[in-house]
Design an enzyme around this catalytic site. Structure first.
Site, PDB file in Angstrom:
ATOM      1  N   TYR A  89      11.221 -12.567 -18.007  1.00 37.97           N
ATOM      2  CA  TYR A  89      10.009 -11.908 -18.517  1.00 37.97           C
ATOM      3  C   TYR A  89      10.348 -10.633 -19.310  1.00 37.97           C
ATOM      4  CZ  TYR A  89       5.556  -9.286 -18.116  1.00 37.97           C
ATOM      5  OH  TYR A  89       4.431  -8.542 -18.350  1.00 37.97           O
ATOM      6  N   SER A  92      13.642 -18.924 -15.056  1.00 38.83           N
ATOM      7  CA  SER A  92      13.123 -18.871 -16.431  1.00 38.83           C
ATOM      8  C   SER A  92      13.320 -20.236 -17.059  1.00 38.83           C
ATOM      9  CB  SER A  92      13.854 -17.795 -17.236  1.00 38.83           C
ATOM     10  OG  SER A  92      15.231 -18.100 -17.326  1.00 38.83           O
ATOM     11  N   ALA A 107      19.329  -9.826 -15.117  1.00 42.50           N
ATOM     12  CA  ALA A 107      19.349 -10.989 -14.215  1.00 42.50           C
ATOM     13  C   ALA A 107      19.475 -10.563 -12.755  1.00 42.50           C
ATOM     14  CB  ALA A 107      20.523 -11.887 -14.583  1.00 42.50           C
ATOM     15  N   SER A 135      14.016  -0.097 -10.481  1.00 41.95           N
ATOM     16  CA  SER A 135      12.587  -0.208 -10.172  1.00 41.95           C
ATOM     17  C   SER A 135      12.104   1.045  -9.461  1.00 41.95           C
ATOM     18  CB  SER A 135      12.393  -1.420  -9.257  1.00 41.95           C
ATOM     19  OG  SER A 135      11.142  -1.369  -8.618  1.00 41.95           O
ATOM     20  N   TYR A 152      15.381  -6.731  -1.338  1.00 37.16           N
ATOM     21  CA  TYR A 152      15.285  -6.623  -2.797  1.00 37.16           C
ATOM     22  C   TYR A 152      15.373  -5.155  -3.231  1.00 37.16           C
ATOM     23  CZ  TYR A 152      12.900  -5.693  -7.156  1.00 37.16           C
ATOM     24  OH  TYR A 152      12.579  -5.168  -8.382  1.00 37.16           O
ATOM     25  N   LYS A 208      18.319  -2.740  -5.536  1.00 38.60           N
ATOM     26  CA  LYS A 208      18.131  -1.813  -6.665  1.00 38.60           C
ATOM     27  C   LYS A 208      18.726  -0.445  -6.334  1.00 38.60           C
ATOM     28  CE  LYS A 208      16.261  -4.721  -9.398  1.00 38.60           C
ATOM     29  NZ  LYS A 208      17.136  -5.299 -10.448  1.00 38.60           N
ATOM     30  N   ASN A 253       5.108  -0.756 -13.196  1.00 37.04           N
ATOM     31  CA  ASN A 253       4.612  -2.148 -13.136  1.00 37.04           C
ATOM     32  C   ASN A 253       4.394  -2.748 -14.522  1.00 37.04           C
ATOM     33  OD1 ASN A 253       4.120  -1.000 -10.425  1.00 37.04           O
ATOM     34  ND2 ASN A 253       3.094  -2.937 -10.042  1.00 37.04           N
ATOM     35  N   LEU A 286      -0.054  -8.904  -9.474  1.00 33.67           N
ATOM     36  CA  LEU A 286      -1.488  -8.808  -9.731  1.00 33.67           C
ATOM     37  C   LEU A 286      -1.939  -9.481 -11.031  1.00 33.67           C
ATOM     38  CD1 LEU A 286      -4.249  -7.614  -8.892  1.00 33.67           C
ATOM     39  CD2 LEU A 286      -3.613  -5.546 -10.155  1.00 33.67           C
TER      40      LEU A 286
HETATM   41  N1  UFG Z   1      -2.501  -7.109  -5.490  1.00 32.87           N
HETATM   42  C1  UFG Z   1      -3.694  -7.636  -5.030  1.00 32.87           C
HETATM   43  N2  UFG Z   1      -3.834  -8.995  -5.046  1.00 32.87           N
HETATM   44  C2  UFG Z   1      -2.876  -9.841  -5.487  1.00 32.87           C
HETATM   45  C3  UFG Z   1      -1.650  -9.287  -5.975  1.00 32.87           C
HETATM   46  C4  UFG Z   1      -1.511  -7.913  -5.960  1.00 32.87           C
HETATM   47  O1  UFG Z   1      -4.583  -6.902  -4.620  1.00 32.87           O
HETATM   48  O2  UFG Z   1      -3.060 -11.055  -5.447  1.00 32.87           O
HETATM   49  C5  UFG Z   1      -2.333  -5.654  -5.505  1.00 32.87           C
HETATM   50  C6  UFG Z   1      -1.203  -5.194  -4.615  1.00 32.87           C
HETATM   51  O3  UFG Z   1      -1.640  -5.023  -3.291  1.00 32.87           O
HETATM   52  C7  UFG Z   1      -0.795  -3.895  -5.287  1.00 32.87           C
HETATM   53  C8  UFG Z   1      -1.087  -4.134  -6.770  1.00 32.87           C
HETATM   54  O4  UFG Z   1      -1.983  -5.232  -6.800  1.00 32.87           O
HETATM   55  O5  UFG Z   1      -1.618  -2.876  -4.844  1.00 32.87           O
HETATM   56  C9  UFG Z   1       0.139  -4.471  -7.563  1.00 32.87           C
HETATM   57  O6  UFG Z   1       0.842  -5.515  -6.928  1.00 32.87           O
HETATM   58  P1  UFG Z   1       2.058  -6.285  -7.599  1.00 32.87           P
HETATM   59  O7  UFG Z   1       2.540  -7.306  -6.631  1.00 32.87           O
HETATM   60  O8  UFG Z   1       1.675  -6.734  -8.962  1.00 32.87           O
HETATM   61  O9  UFG Z   1       3.115  -5.131  -7.809  1.00 32.87           O
HETATM   62  P2  UFG Z   1       3.882  -4.233  -6.732  1.00 32.87           P
HETATM   63  O10 UFG Z   1       3.638  -2.831  -7.150  1.00 32.87           O
HETATM   64  O11 UFG Z   1       3.546  -4.572  -5.344  1.00 32.87           O
HETATM   65  O12 UFG Z   1       5.355  -4.709  -6.950  1.00 32.87           O
HETATM   66  C10 UFG Z   1       6.015  -4.413  -8.158  1.00 32.87           C
HETATM   67  C11 UFG Z   1       7.103  -5.451  -8.438  1.00 32.87           C
HETATM   68  C12 UFG Z   1       8.176  -5.376  -7.398  1.00 32.87           C
HETATM   69  C13 UFG Z   1       8.660  -3.963  -7.249  1.00 32.87           C
HETATM   70  C14 UFG Z   1       7.509  -3.041  -7.001  1.00 32.87           C
HETATM   71  C15 UFG Z   1       7.927  -1.618  -6.984  1.00 32.87           C
HETATM   72  O13 UFG Z   1       6.565  -6.746  -8.435  1.00 32.87           O
HETATM   73  O14 UFG Z   1       9.243  -6.183  -7.830  1.00 32.87           O
HETATM   74  O15 UFG Z   1       6.560  -3.164  -8.030  1.00 32.87           O
HETATM   75  O16 UFG Z   1       6.924  -0.821  -6.449  1.00 32.87           O
HETATM   76  F1  UFG Z   1       9.505  -3.859  -6.217  1.00 32.87           F
END
Ligand code: UFG
Length: 343
Positions: A13, A38, A84, A127, A152, A156, A182, A203
């Site tokens: 991505y 990918s 990667a 990250s 994970y 990092k 993000n 999300l």
């Molecule tokens: N969320 C929802 N519903 C969903 C998916 C996500 O409410 O179906 C919320 C999560 O609770 C969070 C926000 O949306 O509050 C963002 O969630 P993401 O999973 O998109 O992102 P994260 O911040 O949890 O995780 C991302 C990366 C990880 C990394 C992290 C670092 O995906 O790889 O940021 O903080 F480790």
């Protein structure tokens, strides 16, 4: 030919968007990716945007011999951008050893190749996960690194330290770690974007898949947090903005502007957005009403985090230019393109 950059994970991505920016910036790009997460069709997408199909090796970075073959075949390589890696937080908790082996062995092999083949520069995908739940917001690069919440996250944190210590022992090489907040959205042409395998954990792909009818509804994980509307806060930035930061970081490394041979930068918009605000931004940008409901908290979620990106603004001359609404609009365009491709 421009300067040669090896991009590991270049069909992923963030990797693919960065490859596009590198090609349009005049770099000669060589991708190494084992297509674990990918698809080879991403090369077509890159060609459609840039007119160039980058050279591609379907190799596993953990295979030291194969990696050595690439470096021998490619001759002088000016820099490596290392994307990667395994990246699913939940999966890493279930399969810690796989995460440690893959993410550490691949990084160590690359660092060895840099020495063997005199590659002067490395950019590492890190990250904001390294900060855990910060005590003070926004986070700067000087904010403390908290104990990792998942294997994970630890790959990092430890990856950064492996690079820092290796650079300390190699004054003639340089590296930067880029701490992404993000990343969201897709290329505005909709030729490349995020391709989540299975049910998305993140999300924005969950939002777009719900809106297009692949998922019933989005579950908002908790509205009882200490935030203005109770949902979690993140710093969402467009993937093309993020990709451009890699080009800036590379230029800094190659043009010898930095005194230190190891540096760290936060890459974010510098603005905290709640989950409910992100949904509203999607609806406003696309005119599509999203079906969602509130459910319980997701284990391991950070309540709130956003970046202080002023170091990257100042030192790299980089800042985000794309709003969250535009980002949502590109994500939606991409989801529609995927649908049209399948039908
Ligand atoms: N969320 C929802 N519903 C969903 C998916 C996500 O409410 O179906 C919320 C999560 O609770 C969070 C926000 O949306 O509050 C963002 O969630 P993401 O999973 O998109 O992102 P994260 O911040 O949890 O995780 C991302 C990366 C990880 C990394 C992290 C670092 O995906 O790889 O940021 O903080 F480790």
């Amino acid at each position: 030919m421009g300067r040669k950059v090896i991009v590991t994970g270049g069909t992923g991505y963030i990797g693919s968007h960065t490859v596009v920016e590198l090609i349009t910036g005049g770099f000669d790009v060589v991708i190494i990716d084992n297509l674990y997460n990918s698809d080879i069709s991403v090369l077509e997408g890159i060609r459609s945007i840039t007119g160039v199909t980058p050279k591609f090796y379907d190799y596993d970075l953990c295979d030291r011999q194969k990696l050595d073959e690439v470096f021998r075949a490619e001759g002088k390589v000016d820099a490596i951008i290392h994307f990667a890696a395994y990246k699913a937080v939940g999966e890493s908790v279930r399969k810690p050893l796989e995460y440690y082996r893959n993410n550490f062995v691949s990084l160590m092999n690359l660092l060895e190749m840099m020495e063997l083949h005199n590659t002067p520069a490395l950019v590492f995908s890190s990250s904001c996960t390294v900060y855990g739940q910060p005590d003070a917001l926004p986070v700067t690069e000087a904010s403390p690194v908290k104990e990792a919440a998942s294997p994970y996250g630890y790959t990092k944190q430890a990856g950064e330290i492996i690079i820092r210590d290796t650079m300390a022992a190699r004054p003639s090489q340089k590296a930067v770690s880029l701490r992404y907040f993000n990343p969201i959205g897709a290329h505005p042409t909709a030729f490349i974007g995020e391709l989540p395998s299975g049910v998305p954990e993140n999300l924005v792909p969950y939002i777009t898949q719900t809106a297009i009818g692949l998922r019933d509804e989005l579950k908002v994980f908790g509205t009882d947090y200490d935030t203005p509307d109770g949902s979690c806060i993140r710093d969402y930035l467009h993937v093309v903005d993020l990709a451009k930061a890699h080009v800036k970081a590379l230029q800094r490394l190659l043009e010898g502007e930095s005194k230190a041979n190891y540096e760290v930068f936060n890459l974010g918009m510098g603005k905290g957005v709640t989950v409910l605000e992100a949904i509203a931004a999607f609806e406003k940008a696309t005119g599509v009403k999203l079906k969602y409901s509130i459910t319980g908290r997701r284990a391991g979620d950070i309540e709130k985090i956003w970046a202080d990106p002023s170091l990257a603004n100042r030192v790299l001359g980089w800042k985000t230019e794309i709003s969250i609404e535009e980002a949502m609009e590109t994500a939606w365009r991409w989801e529609n393109r995927l649908k049209n491709k399948e039908s």
